[in-house]
Design a protein around this motif. Structure first.
Motif, mmCIF file in Angstrom:
data_model
loop_
_atom_site.group_PDB
_atom_site.id
_atom_site.type_symbol
_atom_site.label_atom_id
_atom_site.label_comp_id
_atom_site.label_asym_id
_atom_site.label_seq_id
_atom_site.Cartn_x
_atom_site.Cartn_y
_atom_site.Cartn_z
ATOM 1 N N ALA A 149 0.839 -1.187 0.000
ATOM 2 C CA ALA A 149 0.000 0.000 0.000
ATOM 3 C C ALA A 149 0.878 1.242 0.000
ATOM 4 C CB ALA A 149 -0.901 -0.003 1.241
ATOM 5 N N PHE A 150 0.360 2.339 -0.537
ATOM 6 C CA PHE A 150 1.113 3.591 -0.580
ATOM 7 C C PHE A 150 1.539 4.023 0.825
ATOM 8 C CE2 PHE A 150 1.501 8.247 -0.856
ATOM 9 C CZ PHE A 150 2.512 8.311 -1.814
ATOM 10 N N ASP A 151 0.692 3.783 1.818
ATOM 11 C CA ASP A 151 1.036 4.138 3.195
ATOM 12 C C ASP A 151 2.275 3.386 3.678
ATOM 13 O OD1 ASP A 151 -0.981 5.989 3.387
ATOM 14 O OD2 ASP A 151 -2.361 4.654 4.451
ATOM 15 N N ASP A 152 2.484 2.143 3.186
ATOM 16 C CA ASP A 152 3.697 1.403 3.541
ATOM 17 C C ASP A 152 4.931 2.084 2.962
ATOM 18 O OD1 ASP A 152 2.337 -0.573 4.986
ATOM 19 O OD2 ASP A 152 1.983 -1.752 3.160
ATOM 20 N N LEU B 22 5.287 5.226 2.391
ATOM 21 C CA LEU B 22 5.512 6.459 3.141
ATOM 22 C C LEU B 22 6.241 6.224 4.468
ATOM 23 C CD1 LEU B 22 2.175 8.370 2.526
ATOM 24 C CD2 LEU B 22 4.411 8.785 1.462
ATOM 25 N N LYS B 23 6.225 4.999 4.958
ATOM 26 C CA LYS B 23 6.928 4.692 6.208
ATOM 27 C C LYS B 23 8.439 4.706 6.037
ATOM 28 C CE LYS B 23 3.207 1.796 7.971
ATOM 29 N NZ LYS B 23 2.813 0.418 8.288
ATOM 30 N N ASP C 59 11.609 6.501 5.138
ATOM 31 C CA ASP C 59 12.036 7.899 5.037
ATOM 32 C C ASP C 59 13.400 7.962 4.335
ATOM 33 O OD1 ASP C 59 12.418 10.607 5.350
ATOM 34 O OD2 ASP C 59 12.220 10.598 7.535
#
Length: 121
Positions: A14-17, A19-20, A22
């Motif tokens: 998922a895109f949220d993964d 974003l984790k 950095d």
């Protein structure tokens, strides 16, 4: 020898993964030989700007790079992994690159200067 990572794609995330993770740009400000490493390596000191500061890492990049070619070079590094003990040093970031045809690391970085500390998106 590096694993051939072109043969298999990683599983979909998922895109949220994404974003984790950095990934930031920094400028190499110091390079030291790392004779205690198992494989030839350098200790890099990378300036990620005021928010993150200078961090160090071990990098097995001696095949394509010399200390002189690394100083002032902008590189991309994961800055939010936990620090990892590598021999006598604590590696604080993971500098990223790609394997060449022989498995040696070619560093990833921007093709134009950007401010230190900028996050990849």
């Amino acid at each position: 020898m590096h694993k051939d990572t072109t043969a298999q794609r990683a599983p979909e995330i998922a895109f949220d993964d994404f974003l984790k993770v950095d990934i930031r740009v920094g400028t190499v400000i110091a390079v030291k030989d790392f004779p205690k490493a198992r494989k030839p390596a350098y200790i890099l000191h990378i300036d990620f700007g005021a928010e993150i500061g200078v961090r160090k890492c071990s990098a097995q990049i001696t095949r394509h790079y010399t200390p002189e070619t690394l100083i002032g070079r902008q590189v991309m590094s994961v800055v939010n992994f936990p620090s990892r003990q590598i021999g006598p040093i604590m590696s604080e970031v993971l500098t990223v690159g790609f394997p060449d045809e022989t498995g040696e690391v070619v560093l990833a970085g921007p093709d134009r200067p950007v401010p230190n500390g900028m996050r990849m998106f």
